[in-house]
Motif scaffolding. Structure first.
Motif, PDB file in Angstrom:
ATOM      1  N   GLN A 162      -2.707  14.488  -9.742  1.00 33.01           N
ATOM      2  CA  GLN A 162      -3.848  13.726  -9.244  1.00 33.01           C
ATOM      3  C   GLN A 162      -3.717  13.455  -7.740  1.00 33.01           C
ATOM      4  OE1 GLN A 162      -2.135  13.228 -11.969  1.00 33.01           O
ATOM      5  NE2 GLN A 162      -3.425  12.576 -13.691  1.00 33.01           N
ATOM      6  N   MET A 163      -2.499  13.153  -7.293  1.00 31.91           N
ATOM      7  CA  MET A 163      -2.300  12.889  -5.863  1.00 31.91           C
ATOM      8  C   MET A 163      -2.467  14.165  -5.049  1.00 31.91           C
ATOM      9  SD  MET A 163      -2.024   9.747  -5.231  1.00 31.91           S
ATOM     10  CE  MET A 163      -1.523   9.923  -3.518  1.00 31.91           C
ATOM     11  N   ARG A 164      -1.996  15.280  -5.589  1.00 26.91           N
ATOM     12  CA  ARG A 164      -2.208  16.560  -4.908  1.00 26.91           C
ATOM     13  C   ARG A 164      -3.711  16.827  -4.739  1.00 26.91           C
ATOM     14  NH1 ARG A 164       0.327  21.657  -4.419  1.00 26.91           N
ATOM     15  NH2 ARG A 164       2.118  21.022  -5.669  1.00 26.91           N
ATOM     16  N   ALA A 165      -4.466  16.570  -5.804  1.00 22.73           N
ATOM     17  CA  ALA A 165      -5.910  16.794  -5.748  1.00 22.73           C
ATOM     18  C   ALA A 165      -6.568  15.871  -4.737  1.00 22.73           C
ATOM     19  CB  ALA A 165      -6.519  16.591  -7.138  1.00 22.73           C
ATOM     20  N   LEU A 166      -6.073  14.624  -4.650  1.00 18.24           N
ATOM     21  CA  LEU A 166      -6.638  13.664  -3.702  1.00 18.24           C
ATOM     22  C   LEU A 166      -6.375  14.099  -2.262  1.00 18.24           C
ATOM     23  CD1 LEU A 166      -7.977  10.964  -3.017  1.00 18.24           C
ATOM     24  CD2 LEU A 166      -5.731   9.866  -3.276  1.00 18.24           C
ATOM     25  N   VAL A 167      -5.143  14.496  -1.984  1.00 16.89           N
ATOM     26  CA  VAL A 167      -4.809  14.947  -0.628  1.00 16.89           C
ATOM     27  C   VAL A 167      -5.641  16.168  -0.262  1.00 16.89           C
ATOM     28  CG1 VAL A 167      -2.990  15.870   0.857  1.00 16.89           C
ATOM     29  CG2 VAL A 167      -2.476  14.005  -0.732  1.00 16.89           C
ATOM     30  N   ARG A 168      -5.775  17.095  -1.218  1.00 13.08           N
ATOM     31  CA  ARG A 168      -6.567  18.310  -0.974  1.00 13.08           C
ATOM     32  C   ARG A 168      -8.016  17.948  -0.663  1.00 13.08           C
ATOM     33  NH1 ARG A 168      -9.664  21.995  -3.936  1.00 13.08           N
ATOM     34  NH2 ARG A 168      -9.419  24.185  -3.256  1.00 13.08           N
ATOM     35  N   LYS A 169      -8.562  16.988  -1.386  1.00 11.43           N
ATOM     36  CA  LYS A 169      -9.943  16.564  -1.165  1.00 11.43           C
ATOM     37  C   LYS A 169     -10.122  15.971   0.229  1.00 11.43           C
ATOM     38  CE  LYS A 169     -13.578  13.676  -3.240  1.00 11.43           C
ATOM     39  NZ  LYS A 169     -13.898  12.746  -4.351  1.00 11.43           N
ATOM     40  N   VAL A 170      -9.155  15.153   0.639  1.00  4.97           N
ATOM     41  CA  VAL A 170      -9.204  14.548   1.981  1.00  4.97           C
ATOM     42  C   VAL A 170      -9.133  15.633   3.050  1.00  4.97           C
ATOM     43  CG1 VAL A 170      -7.971  13.068   3.609  1.00  4.97           C
ATOM     44  CG2 VAL A 170      -8.273  12.319   1.238  1.00  4.97           C
ATOM     45  N   LYS A 202       0.834  -1.205   0.000  1.00  3.74           N
ATOM     46  CA  LYS A 202       0.000   0.000   0.000  1.00  3.74           C
ATOM     47  C   LYS A 202       0.872   1.260   0.000  1.00  3.74           C
ATOM     48  CE  LYS A 202      -3.268  -0.221   3.005  1.00  3.74           C
ATOM     49  NZ  LYS A 202      -3.939  -0.117   4.330  1.00  3.74           N
ATOM     50  N   GLN A 203       1.912   1.250   0.838  1.00  3.90           N
ATOM     51  CA  GLN A 203       2.811   2.396   0.899  1.00  3.90           C
ATOM     52  C   GLN A 203       3.581   2.564  -0.411  1.00  3.90           C
ATOM     53  OE1 GLN A 203       3.140   4.737   3.236  1.00  3.90           O
ATOM     54  NE2 GLN A 203       4.671   5.764   1.984  1.00  3.90           N
ATOM     55  N   THR A 204       3.999   1.449  -0.986  1.00  6.20           N
ATOM     56  CA  THR A 204       4.711   1.502  -2.268  1.00  6.20           C
ATOM     57  C   THR A 204       3.817   2.078  -3.357  1.00  6.20           C
ATOM     58  OG1 THR A 204       6.040  -0.431  -1.659  1.00  6.20           O
ATOM     59  CG2 THR A 204       5.947   0.135  -3.994  1.00  6.20           C
ATOM     60  N   LEU A 205       2.568   1.643  -3.369  1.00  8.25           N
ATOM     61  CA  LEU A 205       1.615   2.139  -4.357  1.00  8.25           C
ATOM     62  C   LEU A 205       1.395   3.638  -4.189  1.00  8.25           C
ATOM     63  CD1 LEU A 205      -0.438   1.518  -6.623  1.00  8.25           C
ATOM     64  CD2 LEU A 205      -2.136   1.070  -4.818  1.00  8.25           C
ATOM     65  N   LEU A 206       1.252   4.101  -2.952  1.00 12.51           N
ATOM     66  CA  LEU A 206       1.043   5.523  -2.679  1.00 12.51           C
ATOM     67  C   LEU A 206       2.238   6.338  -3.149  1.00 12.51           C
ATOM     68  CD1 LEU A 206      -0.533   7.856  -1.324  1.00 12.51           C
ATOM     69  CD2 LEU A 206       0.616   7.265   0.815  1.00 12.51           C
ATOM     70  N   TYR A 207       3.435   5.869  -2.833  1.00 13.86           N
ATOM     71  CA  TYR A 207       4.637   6.600  -3.217  1.00 13.86           C
ATOM     72  C   TYR A 207       4.783   6.647  -4.743  1.00 13.86           C
ATOM     73  CZ  TYR A 207       9.526   7.848  -3.841  1.00 13.86           C
ATOM     74  OH  TYR A 207      10.687   8.462  -4.251  1.00 13.86           O
ATOM     75  N   ASN A 208       4.642   5.486  -5.381  1.00 10.76           N
ATOM     76  CA  ASN A 208       4.803   5.438  -6.843  1.00 10.76           C
ATOM     77  C   ASN A 208       3.745   6.274  -7.560  1.00 10.76           C
ATOM     78  OD1 ASN A 208       7.027   3.770  -6.613  1.00 10.76           O
ATOM     79  ND2 ASN A 208       5.859   1.880  -6.917  1.00 10.76           N
ATOM     80  N   ALA A 209       2.526   6.236  -7.052  1.00  8.85           N
ATOM     81  CA  ALA A 209       1.461   7.048  -7.652  1.00  8.85           C
ATOM     82  C   ALA A 209       1.758   8.535  -7.491  1.00  8.85           C
ATOM     83  CB  ALA A 209       0.121   6.698  -7.017  1.00  8.85           C
ATOM     84  N   SER A 210       2.328   8.900  -6.347  1.00  6.70           N
ATOM     85  CA  SER A 210       2.672  10.301  -6.104  1.00  6.70           C
ATOM     86  C   SER A 210       3.738  10.787  -7.075  1.00  6.70           C
ATOM     87  CB  SER A 210       3.161  10.486  -4.665  1.00  6.70           C
ATOM     88  OG  SER A 210       2.135  10.180  -3.736  1.00  6.70           O
ATOM     89  N   ARG A 211       4.676   9.907  -7.401  1.00  8.01           N
ATOM     90  CA  ARG A 211       5.752  10.295  -8.301  1.00  8.01           C
ATOM     91  C   ARG A 211       5.288  10.334  -9.757  1.00  8.01           C
ATOM     92  NH1 ARG A 211       8.123  13.121  -5.420  1.00  8.01           N
ATOM     93  NH2 ARG A 211      10.004  13.132  -6.714  1.00  8.01           N
ATOM     94  N   LYS A 212       4.408   9.406 -10.115  1.00  5.36           N
ATOM     95  CA  LYS A 212       3.967   9.319 -11.513  1.00  5.36           C
ATOM     96  C   LYS A 212       2.811  10.266 -11.831  1.00  5.36           C
ATOM     97  CE  LYS A 212       5.352   4.485 -12.178  1.00  5.36           C
ATOM     98  NZ  LYS A 212       4.866   3.090 -12.445  1.00  5.36           N
ATOM     99  N   PHE A 213       1.952  10.481 -10.845  1.00  7.64           N
ATOM    100  CA  PHE A 213       0.758  11.299 -11.068  1.00  7.64           C
ATOM    101  C   PHE A 213       0.645  12.372  -9.983  1.00  7.64           C
ATOM    102  CE2 PHE A 213      -0.146   6.836 -12.290  1.00  7.64           C
ATOM    103  CZ  PHE A 213      -0.220   7.006 -13.676  1.00  7.64           C
ATOM    104  N   PRO A 214       1.601  13.295  -9.924  1.00 10.88           N
ATOM    105  CA  PRO A 214       1.618  14.280  -8.831  1.00 10.88           C
ATOM    106  C   PRO A 214       0.382  15.175  -8.790  1.00 10.88           C
ATOM    107  CG  PRO A 214       3.208  14.857 -10.539  1.00 10.88           C
ATOM    108  CD  PRO A 214       2.741  13.480 -10.839  1.00 10.88           C
TER     109      PRO A 214
END
Length: 502
Positions: free
Chosen positions: A269-277, A255-267
């Protein structure tokens, strides 16, 4: 544990000397006991207690920032309900590890390494140790030296210069030197900083303080995480603890690996997700973009974990607030900001960071010549070029520290076994590619990292000299790949002739 502090009880010579009795050192002690049962070793610790980070820091609410199913040892199941654990729970877990594996007699607290010198002729380290209780110094010799001291300067945290600091009439506290008798009940508290320590301290102090303000120059990524993980709690009802731990550990690491890799590949989208949370966790209309929307991409720096959203709850309850501004100076009654506002404070907490130092600030020498670490290069992130018979442990920046510590300990034991089989007395990483370029060991935007990289060895641009921060890759590189490597030069214990394993 009754760890020895008497000089006579510290062995004069051991096969392996481990420096540091925190999580890393205790883990290495376990692996030496189980994988190298015939080898003598000692663990020495400069402080008067085991536990390292988890005993050093005493600020309110101190806890792990990774779940213990990944942060705990791979060999010892974490069977408590709290996945995000408090320091006292971690210390209890470490003490259990010591007791279960009879490591107490190997651990010597109150002994500080002053210097270490490797003799090529004798194929051994001579380590000068100071007993902290009375300042007496003596020597220990060892065939192999391993630093389990991490990279924090345990003596002093980082505090920048604040104009007017001496004018402030209240108390100023750094989290690394938290007074046991600090009374902040009913008082106004300002916490300077936006990192993991600050977001941990804010909600705990807000329980009894009149108000707590987190003052930050710029925002960090902050994500809520549950203190209790429902998966292992469910699994332990139907499976043995070991099996439940193994499954949960694998799931959480992935799960942590997926989160990190997604953050690097899709910054974006991940920024938007964190903002939404964050928007969902904070009061309606809260200025999320000012206070919780950094100007860097996710995982350019570590994300801060908010257990059960406790800091967000404190903000929603009006017990805590966040101010994003720059400090002009301290005043008699608080802090003057560039905006012209002044924050009133009775207590100021400078959660402004840590000082990073390599290998516990131990001066290393080879044949009497002091090693200038920045001139050297890391090998497989656990040895250093041209330093014989020496390993170290520094955990991942994007994963739980202990995942790396377990791999380093296992690799060290494999290396020792390999040297025994072939009759080698020394092993030295030697750069075998003169065209290789160099770069800083860790490349992150974090202040405490950037302040210290000039003190550390560097990383190379290819081969075993690269620092990849890749747990999956390291499981192969350190856990399965052969010890033999063209960059490792071995010396025979008998003829003292160079032999390169290939």
């Amino acid at each position: 544990m009754t760890a020895s502090t008497a000089t006579t009880s510290v062995p004069q010579h051991v096969d392996v000397l481990v420096v540091g009795a925190g999580l890393t050192g205790i883990g290495l002690g376990y692996h030496l006991t189980t994988l190298q049962p015939g080898r003598s070793f000692a663990i020495i610790e400069s402080r008067d207690a085991i536990g390292g980070t988890w005993d050093l820091f005493r600020y309110p609410g101190i806890r792990s920032d990774a779940d213990l199913y990944a942060f705990g040892f791979g060999f010892k199941p974490w069977n408590k309900d709290n996945a995000i654990a408090d320091a006292d729970e971690i210390l209890e877990y470490l003490q259990e590890t010591i007791d279960e594996n009879d490591l107490g007699s190997k651990i010597h607290v109150g002994h500080k390494v002053v210097s270490a010198d490797f003799s090529t002729a004798d194929a051994r380290w001579t380590v000068t140790v100071e007993r902290t209780s009375d300042g007496e110094r003596f020597e220990i010799t060892a065939g192999f030296l391993s630093s389990a001291a991490g990279y924090y300067d345990v003596d002093e945290g980082y505090t920048p210069h604040f104009e007017g600091r001496d004018d402030f009439r209240g108390e100023i506290v750094h989290p690394q030197h938290w007074p046991a008798d600090l009374d902040y009940a009913g008082k106004k508290v300002v916490i300077i900083g936006s990192g993991a320590t600050a977001v941990t301290v804010v909600p705990v102090m807000a329980e009894t303080a009149e108000h707590v303000t987190m003052l930050q120059r710029s925002p960090s990524y902050v994500m809520p995480a549950p203190r209790k993980d429902p998966l292992p709690i469910l699994l332990r009802k139907v499976l043995p603890d070991t099996a439940a731990h193994k499954i949960t550990r694998s799931v959480n690491i992935n799960k942590q690996t997926l989160l990190y890799n997604a953050s690097r590949k899709f910054p974006k989208q991940m920024r938007a997700l964190v903002r939404k949370v964050n928007i969902k966790a904070l009061p309606e209309g809260y200025d999320v973009d000012t206070h919780f929307n950094p100007d860097y991409a996710p995982w350019d720096q570590r994300m801060c974990v908010v257990t059960d959203g406790d800091m967000f709850k404190s903000i929603a309850a009006g017990k805590a607030s966040v101010v994003t501004d720059r400090i002009v100076r301290f005043t008699k009654t608080g802090i003057l900001l560039e905006s012209g506002d002044e924050l009133e404070a009775d207590v100021i907490v400078t959660a402004t960071g840590l000082n990073m130092v390599p290998f516990g600030k131990i001066p290393l020498h080879v044949d009497g010549n002091k090693v200038n670490l920045p001139d050297h290069v890391f090998y497989k992130t656990l040895m250093v070029s041209d330093i014989p018979n020496f390993t170290f442990t520094v955990g991942y920046v994007n994963h739980a520290w202990t995942l790396k510590a377990d791999l380093v300990a296992q690799w060290t034991c494999r290396l020792l076994a390999h040297m025994d089989r072939h009759g080698y007395s020394t092993v030295t990483p030697t750069i075998d590619d003169p065209t290789m370029t160099r770069s800083p060991y860790i490349d992150m935007g974090t202040g405490y990292v950037n302040r210290a990289m000039h003190l550390f060895p560097q990383q190379g641009s290819k081969g075993p000299w690269v620092v990849a921060q890749d747990y999956k890759g390291d499981r192969q590189l350190l856990g399965k790949d052969p010890i033999e490597d063209s960059a490792l030069v071995f010396t025979s214990a008998t003829a003292k002739t160079l032999a390169t394993a290939g």
